[in-house]
Design an enzyme around this catalytic site. Structure first.
Site, PDB file in Angstrom:
ATOM      1  N   LEU A 114       0.372  -1.109   0.140  1.00 26.67           N
ATOM      2  CA  LEU A 114      -0.593   0.060  -0.394  1.00 26.67           C
ATOM      3  C   LEU A 114       0.959   1.561   0.391  1.00 26.67           C
ATOM      4  CD1 LEU A 114      -2.685  -1.018   2.592  1.00 26.67           C
ATOM      5  CD2 LEU A 114      -3.081  -0.759  -0.300  1.00 26.67           C
ATOM      6  N   HIS A 136       9.706 -14.497   1.245  1.00 23.21           N
ATOM      7  CA  HIS A 136      10.011 -13.868  -0.201  1.00 23.21           C
ATOM      8  C   HIS A 136      11.276 -14.874   0.205  1.00 23.21           C
ATOM      9  CE1 HIS A 136      11.037 -10.698  -3.009  1.00 23.21           C
ATOM     10  NE2 HIS A 136      12.370 -11.376  -2.837  1.00 23.21           N
ATOM     11  N   ASP A 162       0.088  -9.737  -4.592  1.00 21.78           N
ATOM     12  CA  ASP A 162       1.536  -9.248  -4.967  1.00 21.78           C
ATOM     13  C   ASP A 162       1.368  -7.056  -5.349  1.00 21.78           C
ATOM     14  OD1 ASP A 162       3.853  -8.018  -3.966  1.00 21.78           O
ATOM     15  OD2 ASP A 162       5.547  -9.850  -5.518  1.00 21.78           O
TER      16      ASP A 162
END
Ligand SMILES: [Zn+2]
Length: 434
Positions: free
Chosen positions: A67, A183, A309
């Protein structure tokens, strides 16, 4: 103030409750009150939605959204990201902590939550950083982050290269029973790489990122997971080798879950074409055998969730030579179209597609929603499955336009998004409370 809504004659697809058929759905005071095969009578003052020919499904939940607030509000804010989310049919998003002030403290978590309350569109669940400043050196205060409202821990955007630290966080997170989201990228293997290592990288003369950069880290973390009995969530799985390891680990009962991004099951490395920076991401678009393996994993349950993503970037970040181009694309407003493309191709059933967008992600992070049993929150997405539309990035609600899917035609679109019994998006328009 409307307190009741009746969706009439919808095709309700609610995987958790084994529902797939024509139903009426009554919503009262923000919750699902009744799901009925027989037509229901609308209460006085109820809004009636004729949902003939539409799907009424649990609101989508995206486990992986950037965001950008605080710090990079030119790319996205909590408000603009929430607008993009509800326009894409999402009623909840998990906000990644790699903002320009990293979410590694209760202060930043509270700021994100307060912006989300102001936006008043969909649920925002912050994820807290595993390490302070995402530096990979020192664990952040997990207890403080979770106490403030974080639903997972992740250094997303960066791997946790230090195996001992990774082992500690897996252990520590068991105290709070939250997933550690990873990740997976061995930086010593990916160093200098700009795209997937394969025929296209050779043709273009670009340094490649081998699949092993991801697979080796998945292997390491599964070994650590087995020892620690923690919860591991592998973000944006991109290659066949990772899928194979995760499938096997699940069979052995390890608490591992994973997500796949729509671009990874749609495009392969050939989409880079002639240095198109809109096809640059981390992990990179992989080879066609990887895409095939991801699709099989979506079908057989190895993959728990489709997550976008969503990575907003400015025009100048992408209008550079390929190696310097920044990674990632926006995804909230194209996720359903790309998922339904798999349905139209016969890869996924409608039920499995809905499950991957709603029930799966809710289960993985233990979030409310994801199903439509009476008493559950009325977070509902209404889909017009046959409606064709063409992606126009200039019309995105996201503040950013970086997508390789501009101009692509999709079959199936979101016609309404309801959050807590309130319609927040309808026929292309936002319904903001202020
Ligand atoms: Zn990532």
């Amino acid at each position: 103030m409307m307190t009741s809504v009746l969706f009439q004659r919808a095709r309700v697809i609610d995987p958790r409750n084994e529902v797939d058929g024509i139903r009426d759905v009554l919503v009262t005071d923000g919750r699902v009150a009744q799901v009925s095969e027989a037509p229901l009578t609308a209460p006085k003052d109820a809004r009636v939605v004729d949902a003939t020919g539409k799907w009424v499904v649990p609101g989508f939940i995206d486990l992986h959204v950037h965001l950008r607030e605080p710090g990079e509000e030119g790319k996205e804010t909590v408000l603009t990201g929430c607008r993009a989310a509800v326009a894409g049919g999402f009623t909840g998003v998990v906000a990644m902590p790699n903002t320009k002030v990293v979410n590694d403290s209760a202060l930043v978590t509270e700021l994100v939550l307060s912006r989300a309350r102001d936006a008043d569109l969909c649920h925002v669940y912050p994820a807290g950083a595993i390490t302070k400043g995402l530096k990979g050196e020192e664990l952040s205060e997990a207890g403080e982050l979770i106490g403030a409202g974080c639903v997972a821990l992740t250094d997303d955007g960066r791997p946790v290269m230090n195996a001992a630290l990774m082992r500690r966080v897996l252990q520590y997170a068991t105290l709070f029973d939250v997933p550690v989201m990873v990740h997976e990228e061995d930086l010593t293997l990916s160093a200098g790489g700009a795209m997937h290592e394969g025929a296209t990288s050779t043709r273009l003369g670009l340094r490649g990122i081998p699949a092993s950069a991801e697979v080796a880290m998945v292997a390491r973390d599964l070994i650590l997971l087995e020892e620690t009995k923690g919860r591991l969530h592998v973000a944006h799985v991109s290659c066949e080798g990772s899928v194979r390891l995760i499938r096997e680990a699940k069979k052995r009962g390890l608490r591992v879950t994973c997500e796949v991004a729509p671009h990874h099951f749609t495009l392969d490395d050939r989409a880079v074409g002639d240095y198109d920076t809109h096809a640059k991401m981390a992990p990179p678009l992989r080879g066609d055998a990887d895409v095939k393996a991801l699709r099989e994993a979506l079908v057989d349950g190895t993959v728990d969730a489709i997550a976008t993503d969503h990575a907003p970037h400015g025009v100048s970040d992408k209008l550079v030579e390929f190696e310097k181009g920044i990674n990632g694309i926006v995804g909230l407003e194209t996720a359903l179209g790309l998922t339904l493309a798999l349905v139209h191709e016969g890869v996924l059933t409608p039920r499995r597609a809905v499950e991957l967008l709603s029930e799966g992600p809710a289960r993985v992070f233990g979030l409310p929603g994801g199903h439509l049993a009476p008493g559950s929150p009325a977070d509902i997405t209404v889909v017009s499955p046959g409606e064709e539309w063409t992606v126009d990035a200039h019309r995105f609600y996201s503040r950013s336009r970086n997508t390789p899917f501009h101009g692509r035609t999709f079959k199936g679109r979101v016609t309404q998004t309801w959050v807590g019994g309130r319609c927040v998006f309808e026929d292309g328009q936002l319904k903001e409370s202020r």
